[in-house]
Write a protein that holds these residues in place. Structure first.
Motif, short mmCIF file in Angstrom:
data_model
loop_
_atom_site.label_atom_id
_atom_site.label_comp_id
_atom_site.label_asym_id
_atom_site.label_seq_id
_atom_site.Cartn_x
_atom_site.Cartn_y
_atom_site.Cartn_z
N MET A 126 -4.12 3.87 -1.19
CA MET A 126 -4.78 5.15 -0.89
C MET A 126 -3.89 6.48 -1.20
N ASP A 127 -4.61 7.63 -1.21
CA ASP A 127 -3.63 8.74 -1.53
C ASP A 127 -2.67 9.24 -0.58
N VAL A 128 -3.07 9.31 0.78
CA VAL A 128 -2.04 10.03 1.55
C VAL A 128 -2.24 8.89 2.93
N ALA A 129 -0.92 8.77 3.46
CA ALA A 129 -0.74 8.29 4.73
C ALA A 129 -0.07 9.16 5.79
N THR A 139 4.92 7.21 1.75
CA THR A 139 4.68 6.73 0.37
C THR A 139 4.37 5.52 0.24
N GLN A 140 5.22 4.67 1.14
CA GLN A 140 5.03 3.10 1.07
C GLN A 140 3.71 2.60 1.56
N VAL A 141 3.28 3.47 2.56
CA VAL A 141 2.11 3.03 3.17
C VAL A 141 0.90 3.16 2.23
N ALA A 142 0.93 4.48 1.70
CA ALA A 142 -0.09 4.88 0.58
C ALA A 142 -0.26 3.65 -0.44
N PHE A 153 -1.99 4.42 9.05
CA PHE A 153 -3.24 5.44 9.01
C PHE A 153 -3.08 6.05 7.39
N ALA A 154 -4.07 5.64 6.68
CA ALA A 154 -3.99 6.27 5.27
C ALA A 154 -5.45 6.51 5.02
N ALA A 155 -5.68 7.69 4.06
CA ALA A 155 -6.89 8.07 3.84
C ALA A 155 -6.98 8.67 2.33
#
Ligand SMILES: Cc1ncc(COP(=O)(O)O)c(C=O)c1O
Lengths: 447, 523
Positions: A126-129, A118-121, A278-280
């Protein structure tokens, strides 16, 4: 041997219970002539004190960052890590656990991974990490492979601002898998025409911001052009702390975001272990590499967390998997999550401003040294100097004066014809005295 | 006994039973814990820094606007949050962790202390090499140990974990094949069906076609089965030894020979090296490349899923293709070769930024120095002894798929003994949790139905093994007696009951989102 609980008596009793005479009866499948009879030519066991002496001596031969005015960056950064972080990551239950295959007794790991994702997103916009890759460079390699899967094309375009090690990793992987890579030349002033390199065969464009020279890059137009040609934009970064202050790639149209998370919670460690972020976009989630932690409920309806969407992964899908990754950077994610939780957005933004202010102050101070030009316009905590001499030699001379002044670009890319460029980073750890020492030393070295 | 305080000294029959719920949902030491996104506040920080004094930002027009969406916690709150989370985890220090193939051995804290010496932890990978001579010395020394223990020619240290090591080794093989001009023809890699998933995934990642080698009825690979598949298209085999059934491949030397005769290479998955350190050297068996999971055999902590480290040892034939960087002697001490063009050999490229997992190198060398040549050999023998002791303690009760014969460092059982009990391998594993044990590896290797792979490691004492065997026997007998609920509803005593993995995959929730978007991040 202090780590081995069995006594000689235990061993004989156990052999008897098993029903064999000697330990080597258990090694009967090893071809007899291949079984070693003598101990190998290495020293005998040692007590703690001796090991401390040996390794302490080796450690003593290295210059620790905190002992000198320190301005080295280019992909790894010296930041202050709160004491809480190192305490918590050494708790037995975190340190000595495995990948959370048994979720009922791994909720600690799984919950922090969910918090980490959640922090990375949020940071990247971005939506998901995912639950991490090895480091930023391997994350970049995986992102390119993922873009190839999504677009069913096989040509990547790499910006000349991408960290040369990251470019090398992508190139090695692509060379091996027979994919095409177009690497633009080193681009210290962020004025390359990357748009011209995007065509209908392009699977993805990889652009770093802040780039390896420190430049902040606006990705919006690149995203537009990439999307117009059916390609993906992969945004990379090596300094995650920049995201406290700088527009996130997600807000500039990136489809995949990869980067190095070391700056938050993790020490320099001479290059590793680090933590690849890594997020996308949500729509690509089933093409992502690596572990994903997801929310669910238990048999009583209580919230809990598990590893999920594992049909993407090697242990289920084998040669059809999205990646071969298994072990990732678990404990480094934990360090990241703790540090990030302590900071909160308020602390992160303030810390990022301190970094930026220190870098601006340093750039201004170094620009006063005769012959030195700061060539980076917009930057976060790292910028590039153009020197009147070979940067590698200058760095050596500065080291002789007790200042670790940065990374010569030629060390990363010897053939780039950028021998006069020096990458300089400044973080919250630098003081006014550090800056003064750097300016004085550089003046002397260039005199 | 006289009790003047009215304080009951035994549980008494009016005591609240374990099933009674509490008001808070907590159960004594087991605390429910909210997500930081629920307990944290957007304006809180647990780190003190002063705002920088007035300066003009140089961010161009790329400044971030609005909330990021990251709450903070004060230090005491953060400490409590993460400590409570930790208490929901099982680690090696909690108890026996017989997760087969994972080698969950003791993680000595000396190694943690060594890795944290500022001379290792606080050193940047791109400092001038003159300022990191001790770090290069450590890498050099670790290499010497790894090469000696394996009897190989050289080692590539930089792979970040086992699977990354596989990638590195297979890339070296591909480079060697390309150098011989055989890149177009040698496109197939043989992988036994018992192999770990990373093996086929790795081969496929760099464009090899995977051909499956069947396992023999005894769980090992026959040289004839390999020969039947070898052709001019064969690039290599990826064979695990000792294999994932816990058995040493008896025909390994012949298999290596068959591959070499056909101009192909032998990649060995060294995940199970812990069984044979100091007992046999892969180099003597004909191996061309093998990764070593430092986080298994050399005890660098698994840390809940990493970080690991997967150096690859290489034979004479592959050594020239090792990736950059590597350490060599230079004019003034040791130096690093960081680029292909500066190497005398033919490195295939670079697989990661910088120089690999230094933090893990330190821990692994600390382990090796502590054990010494004698201690490492003893450790392998004890690991094998412990696994066989468990096997002997359970034989007759739990079925061994390949008959009652010695294993290496892990003992494999299948689920045929559970037939008609209504209890599956999964159920049995979950019941082990209630008994205070981490389950063994389940449903791997795939060649065995309902596999249970038990790896105790050398770190367990005899009394610990006796207790474990007793608990396993009790459970096994209960299963056979038909106490199905003990298993199918397990775990009963863990922080969570069984978790619904199907639901997690069907509607993936991969991040926290506010119930109602109170403060939308501006971007
Ligand atoms: C047999 C085998 N091979 C390869 C691997 C992959 O190693 P890593 O998780 O370090 O990438 C493992 C780890 O679980 C394994 O057990």
């Amino acid at each position: 041997m202090r780590y081995l609980p069995l006594s000689p008596d235990d061993r004989s009793e156990m052999l008897a219970k098993i029903g064999v005479d000697t330990i080597d009866d258990l090694f009967a499948d090893v071809p007899a002539e291949k079984l070693l009879t003598e101990p190998l030519d290495l020293p005998r066991r040692k007590g703690e004190m001796e090991v401390e002496r040996i390794l302490g001596r080796m450690a003593g031969r290295n210059v620790a960052a905190s002992t000198v005015p320190f301005f080295v960056g280019a992909g790894a950064y010296k930041h202050h890590v709160p004491a809480t972080v190192d305490h918590v990551i050494q708790r037995s239950e975190f340190l000595t656990s495995y990948t959370p295959y048994q979720p009922e007794i791994a909720q600690g790991t799984l919950q922090y991974l969910f918090e980490f994702q959640t922090q990375v997103a949020a940071l990247t916009g971005m939506d998901v990490a995912n639950a991490s890759m090895y480091d930023g460079s391997t994350a970049a390699g995986e992102a390119v492979l993922m873009a190839h899967r999504v677009t069913k094309r096989r040509k990547a375009v790499l910006s000349g601002g991408l960290h040369p090690h990251y470019a090398d990793v992508v190139e090695t992987l692509s060379h091996m898998s027979g994919d095409k890579v177009v690497s633009l030349p080193a681009d210290p002033r962020a004025d390359e025409d990357i748009l011209a390199a995007i065509d209908d065969e392009t699977s993805c464009v990889v652009v770093q911001t802040p780039d390896v020279f420190g430049n902040l890059r606006d990705l919006t137009k690149i995203a537009e052009k990439a999307h117009a040609h059916g390609a993906l934009l992969i945004a990379a970064f090596t300094e995650v702390m920049s995201l406290g202050l700088v527009k996130p790639p997600g807000a500039m149209g990136a489809d995949i975001v990869v980067g190095e998370g070391q700056s938050i919670g993790n020490s320099l460690n001479f290059g590793g272990p680090y933590v690849g972020l890594f997020a996308a976009r949500q729509k690509f989630v089933r093409q992502m590499p690596g572990r994903l932690c997801g929310e669910t409920v238990d048999a009583e309806g209580k919230r809990g967390f598990v590893l999920t969407l594992s049909t993407r992964e090697q242990h289920i899908r084998r040669d059809k998997a999205t990646s071969n990754i298994c072990t990732n950077s678990g404990l480094c994610c934990l360090a990241f999550t703790i540090h990030m939780t302590l900071l909160g957005q308020v602390g992160l933004q303030r810390l990022a401003r301190v970094n930026h202010a220190n870098a601006v102050a340093l750039a201004d101070a170094l620009a006063t040294v005769p012959g030195v030009e700061v060539i980076t316009g917009a930057f976060f905590n790292e910028f590039t100097l153009k020197l009147p001499k070979d940067a590698a030699k200058v760095v050596e001379a500065l080291a002789d004066k007790g200042v670790l002044g940065g990374v010569p670009y030629s060390r990363l890319a010897p053939d780039a014809d950028c021998d006069d460029l020096l990458l300089v980073a400044s973080t919250e750890v630098n003081t006014d005295d550090d800056r003064a020492a750097y300016v004085a030393a550089l003046k002397e070295v260039l005199a | 006994m006289l009790n003047r305080q009215g304080r009951p000294t035994s549980a008494g029959d009016g005591a609240i039973t374990a099933d009674t719920g509490t008001f808070t949902g907590n159960r004594a030491l087991m605390q429910e814990e909210a997500l930081i996104f629920e307990s944290g506040r957007y304006e809180t920080t647990g780190v003190d820094f002063d705002e920088p004094e007035n300066f003009s930002p140089r961010l161009g027009d790329l400044e971030r606007e609005g909330d990021i969406g990251l709450p903070g916690l004060s230090e005491p709150e953060a400490m409590r949050h993460f400590v409570r989370l930790s208490q929901k985890n099982y680690g090696i220090d909690t108890g026996l962790f017989p997760l087969g193939s994972c080698t969950m051995k003791h993680n000595a804290r000396l190694n943690e202390r060594m890795a944290r010496l500022p001379g290792f932890a606080d050193v940047h990978p791109l400092q001038p090499v003159s300022s990191v001579q001790g770090a290069l010395e450590l890498m050099d020394e670790l290499s010497r140990y790894l090469v000696t223990l394996t009897g190989m020619t050289s080692v590539a240290l930089s792979p970040k974990a086992g699977a990354h090591g596989e990638l590195c080794g297979m890339m070296a093989i591909k480079a060697a094949i390309d150098a011989k001009g055989e890149g177009e023809t040698r496109r197939t890699v043989l992988v036994p069906e018992s192999a770990h998933g990373t093996n086929p995934a790795t081969a496929a990642l760099i464009g090899f076609k995977v051909k499956t080698v069947p396992a023999d009825t005894d769980g090992t690979v026959r040289v004839q089965a390999v020969k039947d598949l070898i052709g001019p298209d064969t690039a290599a085999i990826m064979l695990t030894n000792p294999n994932t059934c816990g058995l040493f491949e008896p025909e390994i030397v012949e298999i290596a020979q068959a591959l070499h005769d056909a101009g192909a290479y032998f990649y060995c998955d060294g995940a199970n090296f812990n069984a044979i350190v100091g007992k046999a050297r892969p180099g003597d068996l004909g191996v061309d490349a093998m990764h070593i999971n430092l986080h298994k055999t050399f005890s660098t902590p698994h840390g809940g899923g990493g970080p690991g480290s997967g150096p690859v040892v290489l034979s004479q034939r592959l050594a020239p293709y090792a990736p950059v960087p590597f350490v060599i002697p230079g004019a003034e001490g040791l130096t690093l070769v960081e680029h292909e063009q500066y190497a005398e050999e033919k490195p295939f490229g670079r697989i990661t930024a910088f120089h690999g997992q230094m933090g893990m190198y330190v821990r692994a060398l600390s382990y090796m120095l502590s054990h010494g040549s004698d201690g490492m050999k003893q450790a392998s023998e004890d690991a094998v002894l412990n696994a066989n002791y468990i096997r002997a303690g359970l034989r007759g009760l739990m079925s061994q798929p390949f008959g009652d014969k010695p294993c290496m460092h892990e003992a494999l059982f299948d689920d045929s003994w559970l037939k008609d009990t209504g209890v599956s391998t999964l159920d049995f594993a979950k019941a082990m949790i209630d008994e205070g044990y981490h389950p063994m590896t389940m449903y791997f290797p795939l060649v065995v139905h309902g596999a249970m792979l038990v790896e105790p490691t050398e770190s367990e004492s005899k009394s610990s093994l006796d207790l474990f065997v007793a608990a396993m026997r009790d459970l096994a007998q209960a299963a056979k007696r038909g106490e199905t609920e003990r298993f199918t509803g397990a775990p009963y005593h863990a922080p969570r009951k069984r978790l619904d993995e199907t639901r997690a995959a069907r509607q993936p929730i991969l991040r926290w989102t506010p119930r109602e978007p109170v403060r939308e991040a501006a971007e």
